[in-house]
Design an enzyme around this catalytic site. Structure first.
Site, mmCIF file in Angstrom:
data_model
loop_
_atom_site.group_PDB
_atom_site.id
_atom_site.type_symbol
_atom_site.label_atom_id
_atom_site.label_comp_id
_atom_site.label_asym_id
_atom_site.label_seq_id
_atom_site.Cartn_x
_atom_site.Cartn_y
_atom_site.Cartn_z
ATOM 1 C CB SER A 233 -1.013 0.003 1.082
ATOM 2 O OG SER A 233 -0.339 -0.473 2.442
ATOM 3 C CG HIS A 263 -0.913 -5.386 2.152
ATOM 4 N ND1 HIS A 263 -0.365 -5.158 3.208
ATOM 5 C CD2 HIS A 263 -1.048 -4.139 1.610
ATOM 6 C CE1 HIS A 263 0.108 -3.875 3.356
ATOM 7 N NE2 HIS A 263 -0.228 -3.397 2.454
ATOM 8 C CG HIS A 309 5.714 -9.405 8.082
ATOM 9 N ND1 HIS A 309 6.661 -8.729 7.447
ATOM 10 C CD2 HIS A 309 4.604 -8.747 8.054
ATOM 11 C CE1 HIS A 309 6.041 -7.367 7.310
ATOM 12 N NE2 HIS A 309 4.703 -7.429 7.651
ATOM 13 N NE ARG A 318 2.027 -4.250 12.928
ATOM 14 C CZ ARG A 318 2.178 -4.582 11.580
ATOM 15 N NH1 ARG A 318 1.620 -3.435 10.918
ATOM 16 N NH2 ARG A 318 2.463 -5.458 10.758
ATOM 17 C CG ASP A 371 -3.741 -8.387 8.974
ATOM 18 O OD1 ASP A 371 -3.986 -7.310 9.431
ATOM 19 O OD2 ASP A 371 -2.830 -8.389 7.768
HETATM 20 N N1 CMX Z 1 0.708 -19.862 5.195
HETATM 21 C C1 CMX Z 1 1.035 -20.673 4.284
HETATM 22 N N2 CMX Z 1 2.170 -20.455 3.398
HETATM 23 C C2 CMX Z 1 2.700 -19.386 3.918
HETATM 24 C C3 CMX Z 1 2.492 -18.371 4.805
HETATM 25 C C4 CMX Z 1 1.341 -18.877 5.520
HETATM 26 N N3 CMX Z 1 0.892 -18.163 6.694
HETATM 27 N N4 CMX Z 1 3.399 -17.353 4.804
HETATM 28 C C5 CMX Z 1 4.197 -17.794 3.737
HETATM 29 N N5 CMX Z 1 3.929 -18.863 3.316
HETATM 30 C C6 CMX Z 1 4.446 -19.276 2.175
HETATM 31 C C7 CMX Z 1 4.558 -18.457 0.861
HETATM 32 O O1 CMX Z 1 3.407 -18.516 0.429
HETATM 33 C C8 CMX Z 1 5.553 -19.059 -0.109
HETATM 34 O O2 CMX Z 1 5.276 -20.355 -0.785
HETATM 35 P P1 CMX Z 1 5.733 -20.358 -2.202
HETATM 36 O O3 CMX Z 1 7.214 -20.624 -2.137
HETATM 37 O O4 CMX Z 1 5.087 -21.558 -2.495
HETATM 38 O O5 CMX Z 1 5.578 -19.146 -2.767
HETATM 39 C C9 CMX Z 1 6.702 -19.153 1.022
HETATM 40 O O6 CMX Z 1 5.839 -19.722 2.220
HETATM 41 C C10 CMX Z 1 7.662 -18.517 1.440
HETATM 42 O O7 CMX Z 1 7.089 -17.158 1.725
HETATM 43 P P2 CMX Z 1 7.912 -16.167 2.596
HETATM 44 O O8 CMX Z 1 9.207 -15.555 1.844
HETATM 45 O O9 CMX Z 1 7.914 -16.573 4.079
HETATM 46 O O10 CMX Z 1 7.022 -14.964 2.643
HETATM 47 P P3 CMX Z 1 6.710 -13.809 1.657
HETATM 48 O O11 CMX Z 1 7.565 -12.669 1.762
HETATM 49 O O12 CMX Z 1 6.594 -14.343 0.137
HETATM 50 O O13 CMX Z 1 4.928 -13.574 1.626
HETATM 51 C C11 CMX Z 1 3.142 -12.960 3.417
HETATM 52 C C12 CMX Z 1 4.793 -12.767 3.199
HETATM 53 C C13 CMX Z 1 2.855 -12.009 4.499
HETATM 54 C C14 CMX Z 1 2.391 -12.569 1.883
HETATM 55 C C15 CMX Z 1 2.907 -14.320 3.683
HETATM 56 O O14 CMX Z 1 3.625 -14.686 4.943
HETATM 57 C C16 CMX Z 1 1.595 -14.900 3.797
HETATM 58 O O15 CMX Z 1 0.916 -15.214 2.528
HETATM 59 N N6 CMX Z 1 0.855 -15.118 4.969
HETATM 60 C C17 CMX Z 1 -0.656 -15.137 4.996
HETATM 61 C C18 CMX Z 1 -1.366 -14.033 4.775
HETATM 62 C C19 CMX Z 1 -1.084 -12.714 5.947
HETATM 63 O O16 CMX Z 1 -1.119 -12.850 6.833
HETATM 64 N N7 CMX Z 1 -0.984 -11.339 5.426
HETATM 65 C C20 CMX Z 1 -0.856 -10.267 6.244
HETATM 66 C C21 CMX Z 1 0.568 -9.675 6.198
HETATM 67 C C22 CMX Z 1 0.661 -8.372 7.084
HETATM 68 C C23 CMX Z 1 -0.179 -7.233 6.362
HETATM 69 O O17 CMX Z 1 0.387 -6.778 5.235
HETATM 70 O O18 CMX Z 1 -1.201 -6.905 6.701
#
Ligand code: CMX
Length: 432
Positions: A233, A263, A309, A318, A371
């Site tokens: 964002s 996000h 994250h 948080r 979140d």
């Molecule tokens: N559940 C399942 N799989 C997850 C995961 C979770 N909570 N967090 C990461 N992963 C997976 C990723 O999808 C990625 O998979 P691929 O290699 O198959 O693509 C792998 O683990 C490695 O990811 P990472 O490097 O640890 O995390 P990223 O930096 O790529 O992504 C985030 C970060 C937040 C998008 C991811 O952890 C996620 O999808 N979390 C769940 C959604 C979430 O809570 N989002 C809110 C974030 C805070 C915000 O912005 O508000």
């Protein structure tokens, strides 16, 4: 005593001087490198932009202007905005002046209600919020000044004016979205003698006999205000703003990014996941039930929302702050208890059982993010329409995006234009 406008006016020449000197003396110093993986991987970790409002340290979490978040959790959101923009906390008088400034700009134009009422009934609350902000673009002082002709060094002045208008009107619009979307009755007018956070709580129209929901709202708005410059964002807002699109365009664009499930929308997804487990197991699940359900979620290719994250590598402060609030105000609430139980179970699964093809943990950060806990607290106070939760996040995050925009206009940040390369170029380059 200095108003926000006066304080920032004093800061602008200092900032310009400091940055000018840095660029002149060290402009050629390298601060980052990019690997092929990073280029394909969302530019993760690449240092390629400046953000002075806050930093996110992987091992500490959010630090606003040098203050770790939990040390300033008692500040009201409008104090946080003052701090984000100027680097100092306002004194009592400065805070009161800012509150008056926001109240003066809080009236929602009638045409916004017409637009919101005309939208399809099943519109997502984020679409309604972002549309309303965009429709208000006709009020932009930045655009009016720009169209008349304005010097570059003055850009930040109407940008600050637009920011105050957006922040002033946002609680009214956001609460109006809630009331219209969920049939809660007519919008409630802003109370000029009440602070910004409590106003938003009040405008939603939920019963709050003890004022605890207002307390939660202040905390919520404080916690979500900013998270440095590279998140979806903030970066989107920054990029759109860098084209000299005004704050209405830029904030609305940034919030469209916040509406993504990876996000800000994760908070709606998160509470959904928690409520599903409660329904599935007929109450607060045992740790074993939670463990199996989390694995089932992961194995079916879905994410466990609220965990992981892009930058953090510790439990998000948080989340810690929200859980402390829950422990104090609702320790026996089953939704809060389920969030707490999930926190006991999920990090261990992500760290030890959810492995990639190489046998190593797939997820880089197994800890809860912001979140994971906020929804349970909102739910407790009767805000049960969880598709609305990202709107609350948005009202808060507007403070960070707007303060970054104002600073960028003040220091004359250039239009964003990183260089993209093709896969053919990458293949040729790595072959050398
Ligand atoms: N559940 C399942 N799989 C997850 C995961 C979770 N909570 N967090 C990461 N992963 C997976 C990723 O999808 C990625 O998979 P691929 O290699 O198959 O693509 C792998 O683990 C490695 O990811 P990472 O490097 O640890 O995390 P990223 O930096 O790529 O992504 C985030 C970060 C937040 C998008 C991811 O952890 C996620 O999808 N979390 C769940 C959604 C979430 O809570 N989002 C809110 C974030 C805070 C915000 O912005 O508000």
């Amino acid at each position: 005593m200095a108003t926000l406008q006066e304080r920032f006016t004093q800061l602008v020449p200092e900032m310009r001087k400091e940055i000018g000197a840095l660029k002149k003396e060290f402009g050629g110093v390298k601060i980052s490198e990019v690997t092929v993986e990073q280029a394909y991987g969302g530019m993760r970790g690449v240092k390629g932009m400046i953000c002075d409002t806050s930093v996110v340290e992987p091992d500490q979490g959010l630090i606003i202007r040098g203050h770790p978040l939990l040390e300033i959790q008692d500040l009201w959101p409008e104090e946080i905005f003052y701090l984000l923009l100027t680097g100092v906390k306002p004194d009592k008088e400065e805070l009161a002046t800012l509150q008056i400034d926001l109240a003066k700009r809080s009236t929602v134009p009638e045409y916004i209600w017409d637009v919101l009422h005309a939208m399809p009934e099943d519109s997502h609350p984020m679409v309604m919020l972002n549309t309303a902000i965009l429709v208000m673009e006709r009020e932009s002082v930045f655009r009016a000044w720009y169209d008349k002709g304005m010097k570059k060094e003055d850009y930040w002045i109407p940008m600050l004016e637009d920011a105050l208008r957006i922040l002033g009107v946002l609680p009214g619009i956001a609460a109006g979205v809630y009331r219209i979307r969920y049939g809660k009755g007519e919008p409630i007018p802003y109370m000029t003698n009440l602070d910004w956070g409590a106003n938003y709580a009040r405008l939603l129209g939920l019963p709050d006999p003890l004022g605890d929901f207002a307390k939660l709202m202040r905390l919520y708005l404080n916690f979500h205000s900013d998270h440095e410059g590279g998140n979806v964002s903030a970066f989107t807002c920054h990029t759109v703003g860098s084209a000299l699109s005004d704050a209405f365009y830029a904030v609305s664009a940034g919030l469209n990014g916040l509406a993504g499930p990876l996000h800000g929308l994760a908070n709606q997804e998160c509470l959904g996941w928690i409520l599903d487990t409660i329904e599935k197991f007929g109450g607060v699940p045992t740790d074993k039930q939670l463990h199996d359900y989390a694995l089932e979620t992961l194995n079916s290719g879905r994410v466990v929302p609220g965990y992981g994250h892009a930058v953090l590598r510790v439990c998000d402060p948080r989340f810690t702050g929200f859980m402390a609030f829950g422990k104090k105000y609702m320790p026996n609430d089953p939704v809060y208890q389920t969030v707490d139980a999930t926190f006991r179970v999920v990090p261990e699964i992500l760290a030890k059982e959810f492995l990639g093809a190489d046998g190593k943990p797939k997820v880089k950060d197994p800890w809860p993010n912001v979140d994971a806990g906020s929804g349970a607290l909102l739910y407790h106070y009767g805000l049960v329409e969880f598709p609305y939760y990202t709107v609350l996040f948005s009202v808060s995050r507007a403070m960070g995006m707007l303060s970054q925009l104002i600073i960028n206009r003040a220091i004359g940040t250039a239009i964003t234009r990183p260089k993209s390369v093709s896969t053919a170029w990458v293949k040729k380059t790595v072959a050398k």
